[in-house]
Design a protein around this motif. Structure first.
Motif, mmCIF file in Angstrom:
data_model
loop_
_atom_site.group_PDB
_atom_site.id
_atom_site.type_symbol
_atom_site.label_atom_id
_atom_site.label_comp_id
_atom_site.label_asym_id
_atom_site.label_seq_id
_atom_site.Cartn_x
_atom_site.Cartn_y
_atom_site.Cartn_z
ATOM 1 N N GLY A 16 0.785 -1.221 0.000
ATOM 2 C CA GLY A 16 0.000 0.000 0.000
ATOM 3 C C GLY A 16 0.815 1.268 0.000
ATOM 4 N N ARG A 17 2.136 1.162 0.027
ATOM 5 C CA ARG A 17 2.984 2.351 0.059
ATOM 6 C C ARG A 17 3.631 2.584 -1.302
ATOM 7 N NH1 ARG A 17 5.276 3.899 5.823
ATOM 8 N NH2 ARG A 17 3.694 2.915 7.125
ATOM 9 N N THR A 18 3.829 3.848 -1.602
ATOM 10 C CA THR A 18 4.561 4.230 -2.808
ATOM 11 C C THR A 18 5.920 4.780 -2.387
ATOM 12 O OG1 THR A 18 2.552 4.725 -4.050
ATOM 13 C CG2 THR A 18 4.596 5.754 -4.810
ATOM 14 N N VAL A 19 6.959 4.309 -3.050
ATOM 15 C CA VAL A 19 8.335 4.714 -2.750
ATOM 16 C C VAL A 19 8.901 5.417 -3.973
ATOM 17 C CG1 VAL A 19 10.670 3.903 -2.243
ATOM 18 C CG2 VAL A 19 8.702 2.832 -1.118
ATOM 19 N N LEU A 78 1.209 9.446 -11.823
ATOM 20 C CA LEU A 78 1.440 8.052 -11.462
ATOM 21 C C LEU A 78 0.920 7.687 -10.079
ATOM 22 C CD1 LEU A 78 5.101 7.855 -12.794
ATOM 23 C CD2 LEU A 78 3.154 6.590 -13.735
ATOM 24 N N SER A 79 0.803 8.664 -9.183
ATOM 25 C CA SER A 79 0.435 8.370 -7.794
ATOM 26 C C SER A 79 -0.579 9.374 -7.292
ATOM 27 C CB SER A 79 1.682 8.394 -6.900
ATOM 28 O OG SER A 79 1.339 8.257 -5.545
ATOM 29 N N GLU A 80 -1.716 8.879 -6.864
ATOM 30 C CA GLU A 80 -2.776 9.749 -6.354
ATOM 31 C C GLU A 80 -2.357 10.452 -5.074
ATOM 32 O OE1 GLU A 80 -7.425 9.345 -4.851
ATOM 33 O OE2 GLU A 80 -6.523 7.763 -6.077
ATOM 34 N N THR A 81 -1.637 9.748 -4.222
ATOM 35 C CA THR A 81 -1.250 10.319 -2.929
ATOM 36 C C THR A 81 0.108 10.999 -2.970
ATOM 37 O OG1 THR A 81 -0.163 8.264 -2.232
ATOM 38 C CG2 THR A 81 -2.506 8.512 -1.715
ATOM 39 N N GLY A 82 0.968 10.582 -3.904
ATOM 40 C CA GLY A 82 2.371 10.940 -3.843
ATOM 41 C C GLY A 82 3.125 9.898 -3.044
ATOM 42 N N PRO A 83 4.453 9.889 -3.133
ATOM 43 C CA PRO A 83 5.232 8.869 -2.425
ATOM 44 C C PRO A 83 5.156 9.023 -0.914
ATOM 45 C CG PRO A 83 6.681 10.484 -3.443
ATOM 46 C CD PRO A 83 5.300 10.775 -3.943
ATOM 47 N N LEU A 91 15.214 18.405 -2.630
ATOM 48 C CA LEU A 91 14.279 18.529 -1.505
ATOM 49 C C LEU A 91 13.023 19.320 -1.856
ATOM 50 C CD1 LEU A 91 16.439 18.961 1.713
ATOM 51 C CD2 LEU A 91 14.911 17.081 1.112
ATOM 52 N N ASP A 92 13.167 20.401 -2.630
ATOM 53 C CA ASP A 92 11.980 21.160 -3.025
ATOM 54 C C ASP A 92 11.002 20.267 -3.777
ATOM 55 O OD1 ASP A 92 11.677 23.955 -2.304
ATOM 56 O OD2 ASP A 92 13.628 24.256 -3.245
ATOM 57 N N LEU A 93 11.528 19.507 -4.738
ATOM 58 C CA LEU A 93 10.690 18.586 -5.503
ATOM 59 C C LEU A 93 10.077 17.530 -4.599
ATOM 60 C CD1 LEU A 93 9.670 17.143 -8.083
ATOM 61 C CD2 LEU A 93 11.897 15.989 -8.154
ATOM 62 N N ASP A 94 10.907 16.942 -3.743
ATOM 63 C CA ASP A 94 10.409 15.893 -2.851
ATOM 64 C C ASP A 94 9.231 16.388 -2.023
ATOM 65 O OD1 ASP A 94 12.441 14.237 -3.777
ATOM 66 O OD2 ASP A 94 13.764 14.630 -2.078
ATOM 67 N N LEU A 95 9.355 17.601 -1.480
ATOM 68 C CA LEU A 95 8.302 18.126 -0.614
ATOM 69 C C LEU A 95 7.075 18.560 -1.412
ATOM 70 C CD1 LEU A 95 10.579 20.023 1.895
ATOM 71 C CD2 LEU A 95 9.159 18.018 2.388
ATOM 72 N N ASP A 96 7.278 18.876 -2.691
ATOM 73 C CA ASP A 96 6.123 19.171 -3.545
ATOM 74 C C ASP A 96 5.248 17.939 -3.746
ATOM 75 O OD1 ASP A 96 6.566 21.852 -3.965
ATOM 76 O OD2 ASP A 96 7.631 21.581 -5.864
ATOM 77 N N VAL A 97 5.892 16.781 -3.910
ATOM 78 C CA VAL A 97 5.140 15.596 -4.345
ATOM 79 C C VAL A 97 4.872 14.590 -3.235
ATOM 80 C CG1 VAL A 97 6.043 15.810 -6.687
ATOM 81 C CG2 VAL A 97 7.247 14.329 -5.049
ATOM 82 N N ILE A 98 5.540 14.717 -2.100
ATOM 83 C CA ILE A 98 5.425 13.695 -1.061
ATOM 84 C C ILE A 98 4.012 13.667 -0.478
ATOM 85 C CG2 ILE A 98 6.092 15.123 0.917
ATOM 86 C CD1 ILE A 98 7.889 12.741 1.790
ATOM 87 N N ALA A 99 3.576 12.496 -0.074
ATOM 88 C CA ALA A 99 2.276 12.355 0.572
ATOM 89 C C ALA A 99 2.298 13.040 1.939
ATOM 90 C CB ALA A 99 1.939 10.877 0.735
ATOM 91 N N PRO A 100 1.155 13.551 2.394
ATOM 92 C CA PRO A 100 1.109 14.106 3.755
ATOM 93 C C PRO A 100 1.609 13.076 4.775
ATOM 94 C CG PRO A 100 -0.893 14.643 2.565
ATOM 95 C CD PRO A 100 -0.130 13.689 1.695
ATOM 96 N N GLY A 101 2.469 13.546 5.670
ATOM 97 C CA GLY A 101 3.035 12.650 6.667
ATOM 98 C C GLY A 101 4.126 11.756 6.125
ATOM 99 N N GLY A 102 4.623 12.080 4.914
ATOM 100 C CA GLY A 102 5.641 11.233 4.298
ATOM 101 C C GLY A 102 7.033 11.434 4.890
ATOM 102 N N HIS A 103 7.935 10.572 4.472
ATOM 103 C CA HIS A 103 9.284 10.544 5.049
ATOM 104 C C HIS A 103 10.323 10.579 3.930
ATOM 105 C CE1 HIS A 103 7.465 9.247 8.889
ATOM 106 N NE2 HIS A 103 6.657 8.563 8.104
ATOM 107 N N ILE A 104 11.353 11.409 4.113
ATOM 108 C CA ILE A 104 12.457 11.508 3.165
ATOM 109 C C ILE A 104 13.708 11.008 3.864
ATOM 110 C CG2 ILE A 104 13.827 13.038 1.717
ATOM 111 C CD1 ILE A 104 11.395 14.975 1.769
#
Length: 338
Positions: free
Chosen positions: A155-158, A218-223, A234-247
């Motif tokens: 259920g997770r997107t990486v 590709l991802s409804e929630t984001g990674p 990092l700017d890109l990562d934070l644009d697309v990451i799911a809420p509560g996501g981890h980098i």
């Protein structure tokens, strides 16, 4: 026995010597391994150059942390390995003067991992730092699994940045084995082919595609997890990451954090260095990676997205230079015959 040694830090072309050394003896709880392939990682070249991970050990040193080979002798108290067993080793040269660029190395039992006879030795050479780093990146989230395995990331997107690198390749393979949907970024078609061969569900060439737009397609929630090789992303990562996501960031360097973006997503940034993970975190990583290897879920070679680049021991300087020049694939040194 033959060993590659550097007596002072410096360029690979000038500091390496091939010398004869006495065969090391095993103590209680130790294993002597005849090294067939010694792997070269960026931290190995950094240590040789004098800018590696500080471990309190000064030259002369035998380089390289990772390797694969055959058990040659066991010390008192070692009962679950025997001479002739095929094994891979990790962190051989961290906090010690003797890495794997020599014919025999003696290590504590926990740093020697059994491998089935039907697994090619080159697989073992592709483990160690890259695979253990990838495992920690994929398990660093507080709400995630502590150990990977089938179903652990269901259920997770990486998102794996640099999907054609050694850590990126390992992250793709381990995440897919654990049930994740895996997206990867690369810089060329050739690297895209490698990331797809590793098992990525989709690959984005950041040189000619809008990465954020493509991830949103590709991802409804984001990674939910990002395995990050370049903090410039990092700017890109934070644009697309799911809420509560981890980098999970596994590279060193100074950078600024777009903190409001991170706050808006309630995202976390985690820093990973496999050498200094806790004993339990390392044990979880070793066990999971061994399980993946033994199950046939971890592969190397061009067909698995990780070409093997070989050098004989006499040309170890060229092997280190290949890594420093960002060779695409896994650079290994042939130490003894299989």
């Amino acid at each position: 026995m033959r060993a590659a040694v550097f007596n002072e830090p410096g360029p690979a072309s000038t500091v390496f010597q091939i010398v004869d050394r006495d065969l090391p003896l095993t103590g209680a709880g130790e294993v002597r391994v005849r090294i067939v392939l010694s792997a070269v990682n960026p931290t190995d070249t950094g240590t040789r150059a004098g800018r590696g991970v500080p471990d309190g050990v000064a030259p002369p040193r035998v380089p390289n942390q990772d390797g694969v080979g055959v058990v040659d002798a066991i010390g008192e108290g070692v009962t679950d390995l025997e001479p002739g067993d095929r094994v891979w080793v990790w962190d051989a040269g961290f906090g010690r003067a003797d890495g794997t660029a020599q014919e025999y190395v003696v290590l504590p039992r926990r740093q020697v991992v059994w491998m089935p006879d039907d697994v090619d030795l080159t697989v073992g050479a592709g483990l160690g730092i890259p695979a253990l780093t990838a495992h920690r990146c994929l398990t660093v989230a507080a709400d995630g699994p502590q150990r990977l395995g089938p179903g652990a990331l269901d259920g997770r997107t990486v998102l794996v940045a640099g999907g054609a690198g050694a850590v990126g390749n390992a992250a793709i393979q381990l995440a897919k084995w654990s049930g994740a949907t895996v997206l990867a970024t690369v810089s060329s078609k050739e690297k895209a082919d490698l990331a797809l061969s590793a098992g990525a569900d989709a690959v984005i060439n950041y040189r000619d595609e809008d990465v954020a737009a493509r991830i949103r397609e590709l991802s409804e929630t984001g990674p939910h997890l990002v395995v990050e090789v370049d903090t410039a992303n990092l700017d890109l990562d934070l644009d697309v990451i799911a809420p509560g996501g981890h980098i999970a960031i596994y590279v060193a360097g100074r950078f600024s954090v777009p903190s409001f973006k991170a706050m808006m997503k309630n995202a976390t940034l985690n820093f990973v260095l496999t050498y200094t993970t806790t004993r339990q975190e390392k044990a979880n990583a070793v066990a999971a990676v061994a399980e993946a290897v033994n199950a046939g879920a971890f592969r190397v070679g061009e067909e698995a997205g990780l070409p093997i680049i070989r050098f004989p021991l006499d040309r170890i300087a060229e092997a280190h230079e290949a890594v420093e020049n960002h060779a695409v694939g896994k650079v290994v040194v042939e130490v003894t015959a299989a």
